[in-house]
Design an enzyme around this catalytic site. Structure first.
Site, PDB file in Angstrom:
ATOM      1  N   HIS A 152      -0.386  42.939 119.618  1.00  0.00           N
ATOM      2  CA  HIS A 152       0.917  42.341 119.907  1.00  0.00           C
ATOM      3  C   HIS A 152       1.606  43.068 121.055  1.00  0.00           C
ATOM      4  CE1 HIS A 152       2.092  45.564 117.081  1.00  0.00           C
ATOM      5  NE2 HIS A 152       3.281  45.518 117.648  1.00  0.00           N
ATOM      6  N   HIS A 208       5.562  44.018 122.572  1.00  0.00           N
ATOM      7  CA  HIS A 208       7.027  44.069 122.495  1.00  0.00           C
ATOM      8  C   HIS A 208       7.549  44.073 123.922  1.00  0.00           C
ATOM      9  CE1 HIS A 208       7.722  45.082 118.259  1.00  0.00           C
ATOM     10  NE2 HIS A 208       6.595  45.772 118.334  1.00  0.00           N
ATOM     11  N   TYR A 225      12.981  51.709 118.641  1.00  0.00           N
ATOM     12  CA  TYR A 225      12.033  51.017 117.777  1.00  0.00           C
ATOM     13  C   TYR A 225      10.727  50.737 118.512  1.00  0.00           C
ATOM     14  CZ  TYR A 225       9.783  47.154 115.345  1.00  0.00           C
ATOM     15  OH  TYR A 225       8.863  46.355 114.736  1.00  0.00           O
TER      16      TYR A 225
END
Length: 117
Positions: free
Chosen positions: A48, A50, A110
């Protein structure tokens, strides 16, 4: 506006190895420069991506992700022949959150913490 996007490859395959990761990061930087986006943070994981970016208000989140999805898929397939085997590189869906309820620093932290997983 600032947006936090999460994109995954089709069937959540682990396609984003070190070579693809480097090229994908470079392509995203090119897109940002071309369209006037500011990359606040980004991280490419094996399954993935971000992306936290700021974009002019003339671009909707759907337009931004369409630009990123289409450009990265096309350029990655050109550079990496193994990626040509799959009909679709990215899933049709994505996650997006606007900067608002949490600070930009919280989102940045994060994403950076995901690097150590």
């Amino acid at each position: 506006m600032a947006y936090h996007f999460l994109r995954i490859p089709k069937y959540r395959k682990y396609l984003l190895n070190a070579y693809v990761k480097t090229e994908l990061s470079n392509i995203i930087k090119e897109i940002a420069q071309q369209f006037g986006f500011e990359i606040l943070a980004s991280e490419v994981m094996p399954d993935h991506v971000h992306l936290f970016l700021s974009a002019p208000p003339k671009y909707s989140p759907a337009e931004i992700i369409k630009i990123v999805k289409g450009t990265t898929a096309r350029k990655l397939r050109t550079k990496f022949p193994t990626l040509r085997n799959s009909k679709h590189l990215w899933t049709d869906s994505y996650f997006v959150a606007t900067h608002g309820n949490v600070s930009a620093e919280t989102i940045r932290r994060y994403i950076e913490e995901c690097q150590n997983l």
